[in-house]
Write a protein that holds these residues in place. Structure first.
Motif, PDB file in Angstrom:
ATOM      1  N   SER A  30       2.214  -4.532  13.176  1.00  0.00           N
ATOM      2  CA  SER A  30       0.725  -4.532  12.807  1.00  0.00           C
ATOM      3  C   SER A  30       0.525  -3.465  11.758  1.00  0.00           C
ATOM      4  CB  SER A  30      -0.277  -4.395  14.048  1.00  0.00           C
ATOM      5  OG  SER A  30      -0.038  -5.637  14.636  1.00  0.00           O
ATOM      6  N   THR A  31       1.289  -2.586  11.299  1.00  0.00           N
ATOM      7  CA  THR A  31       1.033  -1.440  10.249  1.00  0.00           C
ATOM      8  C   THR A  31       1.321  -1.975   8.800  1.00  0.00           C
ATOM      9  OG1 THR A  31       1.667   0.038  11.789  1.00  0.00           O
ATOM     10  CG2 THR A  31       1.600   0.721   9.777  1.00  0.00           C
ATOM     11  N   GLU A  32       0.181  -1.791   8.124  1.00  0.00           N
ATOM     12  CA  GLU A  32       0.276  -2.163   6.825  1.00  0.00           C
ATOM     13  C   GLU A  32       1.376  -1.251   5.904  1.00  0.00           C
ATOM     14  OE1 GLU A  32      -0.635  -5.093   4.706  1.00  0.00           O
ATOM     15  OE2 GLU A  32      -1.857  -5.840   6.271  1.00  0.00           O
ATOM     16  N   LEU A  33       2.110  -1.638   5.042  1.00  0.00           N
ATOM     17  CA  LEU A  33       3.003  -0.928   4.325  1.00  0.00           C
ATOM     18  C   LEU A  33       3.174  -1.485   2.945  1.00  0.00           C
ATOM     19  CD1 LEU A  33       5.923  -0.306   6.597  1.00  0.00           C
ATOM     20  CD2 LEU A  33       4.054   1.152   6.412  1.00  0.00           C
ATOM     21  N   VAL A  44       8.884   3.223   0.115  1.00  0.00           N
ATOM     22  CA  VAL A  44       8.026   2.407   1.052  1.00  0.00           C
ATOM     23  C   VAL A  44       6.788   3.547   1.390  1.00  0.00           C
ATOM     24  CG1 VAL A  44       7.562   1.381   3.268  1.00  0.00           C
ATOM     25  CG2 VAL A  44       9.704   1.090   2.007  1.00  0.00           C
ATOM     26  N   PHE A  45       5.605   3.048   1.364  1.00  0.00           N
ATOM     27  CA  PHE A  45       4.375   3.743   1.580  1.00  0.00           C
ATOM     28  C   PHE A  45       3.501   3.302   2.670  1.00  0.00           C
ATOM     29  CE2 PHE A  45       5.458   4.901  -2.861  1.00  0.00           C
ATOM     30  CZ  PHE A  45       5.709   6.329  -2.708  1.00  0.00           C
ATOM     31  N   ALA A  46       2.524   4.045   3.175  1.00  0.00           N
ATOM     32  CA  ALA A  46       1.486   3.562   3.915  1.00  0.00           C
ATOM     33  C   ALA A  46       0.864   2.552   3.099  1.00  0.00           C
ATOM     34  CB  ALA A  46       0.383   4.445   4.480  1.00  0.00           C
ATOM     35  N   GLY A  47       0.504   1.446   3.601  1.00  0.00           N
ATOM     36  CA  GLY A  47       0.093   0.087   2.853  1.00  0.00           C
ATOM     37  C   GLY A  47      -1.571   0.186   2.237  1.00  0.00           C
ATOM     38  N   GLU A  48      -2.432   1.130   3.022  1.00  0.00           N
ATOM     39  CA  GLU A  48      -3.634   0.935   2.816  1.00  0.00           C
ATOM     40  C   GLU A  48      -4.319   2.438   1.994  1.00  0.00           C
ATOM     41  OE1 GLU A  48      -5.418   0.644   6.520  1.00  0.00           O
ATOM     42  OE2 GLU A  48      -4.684  -1.377   6.915  1.00  0.00           O
ATOM     43  N   CYS A  49      -5.140   2.207   0.913  1.00  0.00           N
ATOM     44  CA  CYS A  49      -5.602   3.302   0.290  1.00  0.00           C
ATOM     45  C   CYS A  49      -6.405   4.203   1.083  1.00  0.00           C
ATOM     46  CB  CYS A  49      -6.405   2.889  -0.810  1.00  0.00           C
ATOM     47  SG  CYS A  49      -7.060   4.039  -1.919  1.00  0.00           S
ATOM     48  N   ILE A  50      -6.080   5.490   0.917  1.00  0.00           N
ATOM     49  CA  ILE A  50      -6.804   6.499   1.791  1.00  0.00           C
ATOM     50  C   ILE A  50      -8.325   6.467   1.648  1.00  0.00           C
ATOM     51  CG2 ILE A  50      -4.693   7.801   2.018  1.00  0.00           C
ATOM     52  CD1 ILE A  50      -5.937  10.073   0.100  1.00  0.00           C
ATOM     53  N   HIS A  51      -8.840   6.058   0.299  1.00  0.00           N
ATOM     54  CA  HIS A  51     -10.304   6.113   0.141  1.00  0.00           C
ATOM     55  C   HIS A  51     -10.887   4.958   1.156  1.00  0.00           C
ATOM     56  CE1 HIS A  51     -13.617   4.951  -2.938  1.00  0.00           C
ATOM     57  NE2 HIS A  51     -13.943   5.911  -2.232  1.00  0.00           N
ATOM     58  N   GLU A  52     -10.714   3.674   0.886  1.00  0.00           N
ATOM     59  CA  GLU A  52     -11.479   2.822   1.834  1.00  0.00           C
ATOM     60  C   GLU A  52     -10.636   1.716   2.127  1.00  0.00           C
ATOM     61  OE1 GLU A  52     -14.715   1.241  -0.344  1.00  0.00           O
ATOM     62  OE2 GLU A  52     -15.857   3.163  -0.417  1.00  0.00           O
ATOM     63  N   GLY A  53      -9.233   1.931   2.437  1.00  0.00           N
ATOM     64  CA  GLY A  53      -8.330   1.278   3.141  1.00  0.00           C
ATOM     65  C   GLY A  53      -8.162  -0.199   2.387  1.00  0.00           C
ATOM     66  N   LYS A  91       1.342   8.128   2.965  1.00  0.00           N
ATOM     67  CA  LYS A  91       2.693   8.529   3.614  1.00  0.00           C
ATOM     68  C   LYS A  91       3.826   7.884   3.264  1.00  0.00           C
ATOM     69  CE  LYS A  91       4.900   8.778   8.228  1.00  0.00           C
ATOM     70  NZ  LYS A  91       5.937   9.915   7.720  1.00  0.00           N
ATOM     71  N   LYS A  92       4.912   8.778   2.780  1.00  0.00           N
ATOM     72  CA  LYS A  92       6.085   8.004   2.306  1.00  0.00           C
ATOM     73  C   LYS A  92       7.250   7.799   3.179  1.00  0.00           C
ATOM     74  CE  LYS A  92       9.578   8.265  -1.479  1.00  0.00           C
ATOM     75  NZ  LYS A  92       9.862   8.959  -2.479  1.00  0.00           N
ATOM     76  N   LEU A  93       7.555   6.812   3.651  1.00  0.00           N
ATOM     77  CA  LEU A  93       8.692   6.603   4.688  1.00  0.00           C
ATOM     78  C   LEU A  93      10.011   7.027   4.036  1.00  0.00           C
ATOM     79  CD1 LEU A  93       6.123   4.800   5.683  1.00  0.00           C
ATOM     80  CD2 LEU A  93       7.680   3.795   7.009  1.00  0.00           C
ATOM     81  N   THR A  94      10.984   7.383   5.020  1.00  0.00           N
ATOM     82  CA  THR A  94      12.264   7.474   4.793  1.00  0.00           C
ATOM     83  C   THR A  94      13.007   5.780   4.510  1.00  0.00           C
ATOM     84  OG1 THR A  94      12.629   9.544   6.065  1.00  0.00           O
ATOM     85  CG2 THR A  94      14.651   8.503   5.429  1.00  0.00           C
TER      86      THR A  94
END
Length: 133
Positions: A30-33, A44-53, A91-94
């Motif tokens: 359930s986590t957007e990447l 691979v990064f977190a999939g939601e903009c830190i501004h407004e998702g 966030k950048k994932l390994t």
């Protein structure tokens, strides 16, 4: 001396030969990447903009930046950092490769999930019975 570092929990997310260039949406537990594949580089990064998702997979790549489609916030495609704000960003994932398979560490995904707020009835009440209105 003990360490809190967990052993990697490999999560296969793609085959390198089948992964399309550009942006690909990825959902893990359930986590957007977002997968960013440019030339031979895969991140691979977190999939939601830190501004407004907004979903970053709906954005686009131009030069060395990943743009959010909603308000055009731009992130460096190598680091995930906001342009002109080092240290702030996605966030950048390994990512690692074994044969043709690409993996991320599922522990890193779990660390991204914020715990749900628990309702604290005592905070909102003095403990006395509520009145019906």
């Amino acid at each position: 001396m003990t360490t809190d570092k967990k052993e990697k929990a490999p999560y296969r997310f793609a085959s390198k030969t089948e992964l399309n260039e550009g942006l690909t949406r990825l959902i893990v537990d359930s986590t957007e990447l977002v997968i960013v594949h440019v030339n031979d580089s895969i991140a691979v990064f977190a999939g939601e903009c830190i501004h407004e998702g907004a979903l970053m997979a709906d954005g686009y790549i131009e030069g060395e930046f990943l743009f959010c489609a909603k308000h055009l916030w731009r992130y460096n495609i190598e680091s995930g950092e906001l342009d002109k704000e080092p240290g702030v960003g996605l966030k950048k994932l390994t990512v690692w490769q074994e044969g043709d398979d690409l993996y991320i560490d599922q522990n890193e995904v779990e660390e991204m999930v914020e715990p749900e707020d628990e309702f604290d009835a005592d905070f909102y009440s003095d403990g006395s019975p509520t009145e019906d209105y």
